[in-house]
Enzyme design. Structure first.
Site, PDB file in Angstrom:
ATOM      1  N   TRP A   1       0.822  -1.216   0.000  1.00 28.16           N
ATOM      2  CA  TRP A   1       0.000   0.000   0.000  1.00 28.16           C
ATOM      3  C   TRP A   1       0.847   1.254   0.000  1.00 28.16           C
ATOM      4  O   TRP A   1       0.510   2.242  -0.662  1.00 28.16           O
ATOM      5  CB  TRP A   1      -0.980  -0.028   1.167  1.00 28.16           C
ATOM      6  CG  TRP A   1      -2.028  -1.080   0.953  1.00 28.16           C
ATOM      7  CD1 TRP A   1      -2.159  -2.259   1.619  1.00 28.16           C
ATOM      8  CD2 TRP A   1      -3.058  -1.073  -0.047  1.00 28.16           C
ATOM      9  NE1 TRP A   1      -3.210  -2.981   1.102  1.00 28.16           N
ATOM     10  CE2 TRP A   1      -3.767  -2.291   0.080  1.00 28.16           C
ATOM     11  CE3 TRP A   1      -3.433  -0.168  -1.034  1.00 28.16           C
ATOM     12  CZ2 TRP A   1      -4.850  -2.605  -0.741  1.00 28.16           C
ATOM     13  CZ3 TRP A   1      -4.499  -0.486  -1.865  1.00 28.16           C
ATOM     14  CH2 TRP A   1      -5.202  -1.696  -1.711  1.00 28.16           C
TER      15      TRP A   1
ATOM     16  N   ASP B   1      -1.412   6.940   6.171  1.00 24.52           N
ATOM     17  CA  ASP B   1      -2.537   6.111   5.747  1.00 24.52           C
ATOM     18  C   ASP B   1      -2.801   5.138   6.886  1.00 24.52           C
ATOM     19  O   ASP B   1      -2.016   4.227   7.128  1.00 24.52           O
ATOM     20  CB  ASP B   1      -2.177   5.367   4.462  1.00 24.52           C
ATOM     21  CG  ASP B   1      -3.248   4.382   4.015  1.00 24.52           C
ATOM     22  OD1 ASP B   1      -4.301   4.285   4.682  1.00 24.52           O
ATOM     23  OD2 ASP B   1      -3.032   3.709   2.985  1.00 24.52           O
TER      24      ASP B   1
ATOM     25  N   LYS C   1     -12.412  -1.058   7.329  1.00 29.03           N
ATOM     26  CA  LYS C   1     -11.688  -2.010   8.160  1.00 29.03           C
ATOM     27  C   LYS C   1     -12.208  -1.980   9.602  1.00 29.03           C
ATOM     28  O   LYS C   1     -12.638  -2.984  10.135  1.00 29.03           O
ATOM     29  CB  LYS C   1     -10.189  -1.692   8.169  1.00 29.03           C
ATOM     30  CG  LYS C   1      -9.569  -1.448   6.804  1.00 29.03           C
ATOM     31  CD  LYS C   1      -9.446  -2.703   5.979  1.00 29.03           C
ATOM     32  CE  LYS C   1      -8.640  -2.429   4.726  1.00 29.03           C
ATOM     33  NZ  LYS C   1      -8.471  -3.605   3.864  1.00 29.03           N
TER      34      LYS C   1
END
Length: 360
Positions: free
Chosen positions: A101, A171, A195
């Site tokens: 990511w 992030d 999430k």
């Protein structure tokens, strides 16, 4: 029977929240219509919108000089919005490349401006992280970006670098609200909701006022943090239902001791799984350095792919879903997000013990 959801996302939601959504799906508090269909400027939604922002401030200890924004496009849109808004001529976006990511954020930033990788975990196969104290942003850095938890590789920052006048950007899609930290150490935090805090469809952005105000005037309106801050995330129609669901998750979290309370539970869940991995070294293995093992995404391997497939099938038969590792790395992965009950982690640990005893 409700199953245990170990998927990396969209992830499990609290049963209590799902039941409340079910009860209110056609008629919200006697208003005669659903939160799905009401106007984003109606009084019934306005109350939810404002309370959700207040709950973020309360639960995370967000100072008054930060804005909480609700933006579409997932964390993926933020890969581009961060450099669009923060990278000024003559400056560099600095990044820590900790895994997949982080790599995607770097790739998008390079289409906007100059990028410098301050640390790259390639040599370790992205199974380690740098010492936060060792990270020193350059004088020409517009910001330092990191990914607080890599869902694919299973590495997680346990402490964060101090960057002084250089804004720290993170992030936090896969571990926001799972543990305590000081928001004041960051200039900007972003997180896809799917999430830990709600259904897919909204990204939460926490940004310091001065950074929001400095958004370039030459960007399209939706891509400017300043516009979202000035309009209180109501520049266009926000994902009303997703924000309404987040509101319920935040209430649920507050009732369970807030972030500090859920952090204790998350630690117990992770320890239940890692203790089995470490207790069966000839059968289970984790590639991640122990000091940076993720509490949210536990990645592990078995002696062979055949045994991994058999284990995943056995788990599915016992009502445990989503344990297959990401296609880029294989193996197994157990995502232990906030709403996964401790009983789910313990059930998985018991299965792992039994499987090792049988097959080891």
């Amino acid at each position: 029977m409700r199953k245990y959801n170990f998927y990396a996302g969209p992830s499990t939601l609290p049963v209590e929240v799902l039941e409340e959504l079910k009860e209110e799906i056609a008629d919200y508090h006697g208003e005669g219509l659903s939160m799905i269909e009401t106007s984003h400027r109606s009084p019934m939604y306005d109350r939810v919108h404002e309370e959700t922002i207040e709950l973020f401030h309360e639960l995370m200890g967000i100072p008054v000089n930060y804005k909480v924004l609700f933006i579409g496009g997932g964390a993926t849109l933020q890969f581009g919005m961060v450099p669009m808004n923060l990278l000024k001529p003559g400056t560099v976006g600095e990044y820590v490349k900790s895994g997949s990511w982080a790599g995607k954020a770097i790739s998008d930033a390079r289409t906007i401006g100059q990028v410098r990788i301050l640390w790259d975990g390639k040599d370790s196969g992205y199974t380690a992280l740098p010492d936060p104290v060792s990270l020193k942003p350059g004088n020409d850095a517009a910001y330092l970006h990191l990914t607080s938890n890599e869902t694919i590789g299973g590495v997680q920052w346990k402490a964060f670098p101090k960057t002084g006048d250089i804004p720290l950007v993170a992030d936090m899609s896969s571990d926001i609200l799972s543990r305590t930290f000081d928001v004041r150490d960051f200039g900007l935090i972003y997180a896809g909701a799917q999430k830990n805090i709600g259904p897919a469809g909204v990204t939460v952005v926490i940004i310091r006022d001065d950074l929001a105000a400095a958004s370039p005037e030459n960007l399209p309106a939706y891509l400017r943090y300043k516009i979202h801050a000035e309009k209180n995330s109501l520049y266009n129609t926000p994902p009303v239902f997703a924000i309404y669901a987040i509101n319920k998750v935040l209430r649920w979290l507050k009732a369970r001791g807030g972030v500090a309370g859920i952090e204790k539970l998350n630690t117990q869940k992770a320890e239940a799984i890692y203790s089995v991995i470490d207790g069966n070294p000839g059968f289970y293995s984790s590639p991640v350095e122990k000091s940076v093992r993720s509490r949210m995404n536990v990645v592990f391997r078995l002696p062979s792919e055949e045994l991994e497939k058999e284990f995943i099938t056995r788990a599915k038969d016992k009502g445990m879903l989503g344990l297959k590792g990401h296609r880029d790395v294989g193996g197994c992965r157990a995502s232990l997000y906030n709403a996964l009950p401790l009983e789910g982690a313990r059930a998985l640990a018991d299965l792992m013990k039994d499987f090792a005893a049988e097959k080891g």
